[in-house]
Design a protein around this motif. Structure first.
Motif, mmCIF file in Angstrom:
data_model
loop_
_atom_site.group_PDB
_atom_site.id
_atom_site.type_symbol
_atom_site.label_atom_id
_atom_site.label_comp_id
_atom_site.label_asym_id
_atom_site.label_seq_id
_atom_site.Cartn_x
_atom_site.Cartn_y
_atom_site.Cartn_z
ATOM 1 N N GLN A 187 -11.515 -4.998 -4.160
ATOM 2 C CA GLN A 187 -11.127 -3.450 -4.464
ATOM 3 C C GLN A 187 -10.316 -3.206 -3.262
ATOM 4 O OE1 GLN A 187 -15.209 -1.915 -4.995
ATOM 5 N NE2 GLN A 187 -14.384 -0.782 -6.747
ATOM 6 N N MET A 188 -10.895 -3.657 -1.932
ATOM 7 C CA MET A 188 -10.199 -3.514 -0.899
ATOM 8 C C MET A 188 -8.627 -4.050 -0.771
ATOM 9 S SD MET A 188 -13.363 -3.579 2.173
ATOM 10 C CE MET A 188 -14.341 -2.499 2.058
ATOM 11 N N MET A 227 -5.724 -3.024 2.029
ATOM 12 C CA MET A 227 -6.445 -3.218 3.323
ATOM 13 C C MET A 227 -5.971 -4.849 3.695
ATOM 14 S SD MET A 227 -9.872 -1.109 2.856
ATOM 15 C CE MET A 227 -10.386 -1.459 4.543
ATOM 16 N N GLN A 247 1.986 6.728 -6.982
ATOM 17 C CA GLN A 247 0.913 7.589 -7.419
ATOM 18 C C GLN A 247 0.995 8.898 -7.180
ATOM 19 O OE1 GLN A 247 -2.736 5.803 -5.797
ATOM 20 N NE2 GLN A 247 -2.909 4.295 -7.328
ATOM 21 N N ALA A 272 -6.935 -4.580 -3.210
ATOM 22 C CA ALA A 272 -6.163 -3.671 -4.352
ATOM 23 C C ALA A 272 -5.694 -2.455 -3.554
ATOM 24 C CB ALA A 272 -6.945 -3.530 -5.369
ATOM 25 N N GLU A 273 -6.400 -1.963 -2.567
ATOM 26 C CA GLU A 273 -6.009 -0.577 -1.882
ATOM 27 C C GLU A 273 -5.080 -1.174 -0.658
ATOM 28 O OE1 GLU A 273 -10.476 1.116 -2.554
ATOM 29 O OE2 GLU A 273 -9.846 0.614 -0.562
ATOM 30 N N THR A 276 -6.479 -1.207 -9.571
ATOM 31 C CA THR A 276 -5.648 0.121 -9.004
ATOM 32 C C THR A 276 -5.652 1.177 -10.254
ATOM 33 O OG1 THR A 276 -4.282 -1.130 -7.763
ATOM 34 C CG2 THR A 276 -3.529 0.893 -8.154
ATOM 35 N N GLN A 277 -5.925 2.247 -10.037
ATOM 36 C CA GLN A 277 -5.889 3.233 -11.143
ATOM 37 C C GLN A 277 -4.654 3.453 -11.597
ATOM 38 O OE1 GLN A 277 -7.853 6.718 -9.692
ATOM 39 N NE2 GLN A 277 -7.867 7.531 -11.990
ATOM 40 N N PHE A 299 0.940 4.186 -3.104
ATOM 41 C CA PHE A 299 0.806 5.511 -2.548
ATOM 42 C C PHE A 299 1.998 6.313 -3.248
ATOM 43 C CE2 PHE A 299 1.351 9.041 0.102
ATOM 44 C CZ PHE A 299 0.236 9.729 0.095
ATOM 45 N N ARG A 307 0.809 -1.337 -0.016
ATOM 46 C CA ARG A 307 0.003 -0.045 0.072
ATOM 47 C C ARG A 307 1.045 1.182 0.019
ATOM 48 N NH1 ARG A 307 -4.987 0.976 4.317
ATOM 49 N NH2 ARG A 307 -6.143 2.558 3.300
ATOM 50 N N ILE A 338 -4.239 -5.814 -7.616
ATOM 51 C CA ILE A 338 -3.707 -4.511 -7.801
ATOM 52 C C ILE A 338 -3.369 -4.157 -9.153
ATOM 53 C CG2 ILE A 338 -1.182 -3.326 -7.660
ATOM 54 C CD1 ILE A 338 -1.146 -4.998 -4.717
#
Length: 221
Positions: A164-165, A170, A132, A167-168, A214-215, A129, A125, A210
């Motif tokens: 989704q979580m 979590m 990005q 991928a974030e 992930t964007q 971050f 994570r 991911i």
């Protein structure tokens, strides 16, 4: 290409536990710093900028809470993820730590696998971050991730949200708390998602999530 060497600070009053954690993380090729006091821990953070902190709630000459507050109040350090470890299973330590900005929480005794999974999740994570944030400085075009059709067709809404979580970045515990479900239920969802998407291997689901959820940013330099 070699994987980056992550720097991890382990700060805990129990010297024997520090040694065990240090040996475990060193075997995973992490660069490990150690401390027993909040003051020394902050000094190490400012000097070496670790990528992650593993911090005990009880420290010599202070507490992990005071260390975390100082960490979060320093603009140059406040982004560093932190995993709390506590000697009791009560919810008070967990609630206090999370309210102060801890990223995960482990109660002793915990298994080596639990710690390693939490460390890898936080570092993943953290890395996403940072990448990005750097890319945003040079970005004028944003493209959304390409989600394979099987993700929508095969997964339920809850499974897609769990993915989704993941991928974030979590943790299983964080997902359970967010969705108000048990950790066992989250683990069942992860198992079912992997089975439906024909994913094998311990980290395959994390990598898949991911990659596809992930964007992504197009960089114009």
């Amino acid at each position: 290409m070699k994987e980056p060497i992550y720097r991890i600070l382990v700060i805990e009053e129990d010297a024997a536990l520090i040694k065990k954690i240090q040996q475990l993380l060193t075997l995973q090729h992490y660069d490990v710093y150690t401390s027993t006091t909040p003051e020394e821990g902050i000094y190490i953070c400012r000097q070496y900028k670790p990528d992650l902190v593993v911090c005990g709630v009880r420290l010599r000459g202070g507490s992990g809470y005071h260390f975390l507050m100082e960490l979060r109040n320093d603009p140059s350090l406040q982004h560093i993820p932190l995993i709390f470890i506590s000697g009791k299973e009560g919810k008070e330590d967990m609630r206090m730590g999370m309210n102060l900005g801890a990223d995960d929480f482990l109660s002793k005794p915990f298994k080596s696998k639990e710690l390693l999974l939490s460390v890898k999740s936080r570092l993943t994570r953290f890395t996403i971050f940072n990448v990005q944030q750097r890319e945003k400085k040079h970005t004028t075009i944003v493209s959304m991730p390409v989600i394979p059709p099987e993700v929508h067709h095969k997964l339920s809404k809850t499974e897609f949200r769990v993915m989704q979580m993941i991928a974030e970045g979590m943790s299983t515990k964080e997902i359970a708390q967010t969705l108000n479900i048990s950790i066992k239920t989250v683990e069942n969802h992860r198992h079912n998602i992997s089975k439906k998407l024909n994913l094998t291997g311990h980290n395959s689901l994390i990598k898949y999530a991911i990659k596809h959820l992930t964007q992504q940013y197009k960089i114009l330099s």
